[in-house]
Enzyme design. Structure first.
Site, PDB file in Angstrom:
ATOM      1  N   GLY A  27       0.790  -1.225   0.000  1.00 24.41           N
ATOM      2  CA  GLY A  27       0.000   0.000   0.000  1.00 24.41           C
ATOM      3  C   GLY A  27       0.821   1.273   0.000  1.00 24.41           C
ATOM      4  O   GLY A  27       1.823   1.413  -0.714  1.00 24.41           O
ATOM      5  N   TYR A 178     -11.605   2.220  15.047  1.00 26.82           N
ATOM      6  CA  TYR A 178     -10.682   2.700  14.014  1.00 26.82           C
ATOM      7  C   TYR A 178     -10.696   4.230  13.953  1.00 26.82           C
ATOM      8  O   TYR A 178      -9.645   4.874  13.937  1.00 26.82           O
ATOM      9  CB  TYR A 178     -11.048   2.126  12.646  1.00 26.82           C
TER      10      TYR A 178
END
Length: 299
Positions: A27, A178
């Site tokens: 990523g 998160y």
């Protein structure tokens, strides 16, 4: 701020500079490694899986044969691993120009780290908090050094319960956890920038978010897999806010970079605004004190 269409061509030669990137095997971290190594920086890939890291390093060196890439083991879910990594860096390097706190986990099932922290807060915030603190002497020693905290659009739903940061009293919401961890990244960046503002030798602290970028981080989310083809940008574009936060000579302490497009989902990297709650000095200071207590690392 100068340069509306900032891109990798704005990154000058980085020869002689040392960069640490956490979570560099895939990523955004892998892309940042590729770009900075290609600009002649020495890049330390701080990764959980060193075998995978070595494969990535070999792949990148095939594109850039002269690239200087150092693969080192780092598990942000383990304070002992963080301490070992930092000790190794101090032994091997006499400077650290850029620390990019990129690694993270996202919307995973409830679990705890080795040190009994909720997995997302523990990895995304506490691990990076400890790492930065342990590397601060080297950063301070290096002229014009920089620290980049990687947050997310998801910080907008963050509302950290400082009395139950490890989710031991509430029903677990992985998306809320998160968002909380990404809010914590901003509290950390803003509070650290504030603490260092009167120290001319201190590193510059910035933050960034990648908008909606399709990465392996989203593997636990059906929603992201479903809508990625419609809304996401690729990693080459998504990494630009991080790189601008790390490199742009016009950046100021506490600047937060993100995409310029609609809802900050995609587009060229610019300075963007985080939520009002993310600028709560009281919350930032409480989280800082809690982080020092829980990690045992003091700046």
């Amino acid at each position: 701020m100068a340069t509306l269409n900032w891109n990798t061509s704005n990154i000058t030669d980085q020869s002689g500079r040392v960069v640490i990137i956490t979570g560099a095997t895939s990523g955004l971290g892998k892309e940042a490694t590729k770009i900075l190594a290609g600009k002649n920086a020495t890049v330390v890939m701080a990764v959980r899986n060193t075998e995978k890291g070595a494969l990535v390093a070999t792949e990148l060196k095939s594109a850039f044969p002269s690239a200087k890439i150092d693969v080192r083991s780092l598990d942000l879910g383990s304070l002992s691993s963080v301490k070992d990594f930092a000790a190794g860096i101090h032994a091997a390097y006499d400077r650290l120009d850029i620390l990019i706190n990129n690694a993270g986990v996202m919307t995973c099932p409830y679990s705890k780290t080795e040190d009994d922290f909720e997995i997302q807060m523990g990895t995304n915030h506490f691990g990076h908090f400890a790492l930065t603190g342990l590397l601060m002497p080297l950063l301070t020693k290096t002229k014009a050094s920089r620290i980049v905290a990687t947050s997310s659009i998801a910080h907008k739903q963050g509302k950290i319960d400082l009395e139950d940061i490890n989710w031991e009293k509430r029903k677990y919401s992985t998306m809320q956890a998160y968002g909380d961890s990404k809010m914590a990244n901003l509290y950390f960046a803003y509070e650290l920038a504030s603490k260092l503002k009167d120290d001319p030798s201190a590193p510059l602290v910035t933050a960034a978010h990648p908008g909606w970028t399709s990465t392996e981080l989203q593997r636990h989310s059906i929603m992201f897999r479903l809508f990625n083809p419609l809304f996401s940008q690729n990693v080459a574009q998504g990494v630009l806010p991080t790189l601008r936060a790390a490199i742009d000579e016009h950046a100021k302490p506490g600047d937060y970079f993100g995409p310029s497009g609609f809802q900050e989902l995609k587009g060229s990297p610019v300075v963007v605004k985080s939520t009002g709650l993310s600028h709560s000095d009281a919350n930032a200071k409480k989280l800082w004190a809690l982080s020092e207590e829980m990690t045992g690392v003091q700046f």
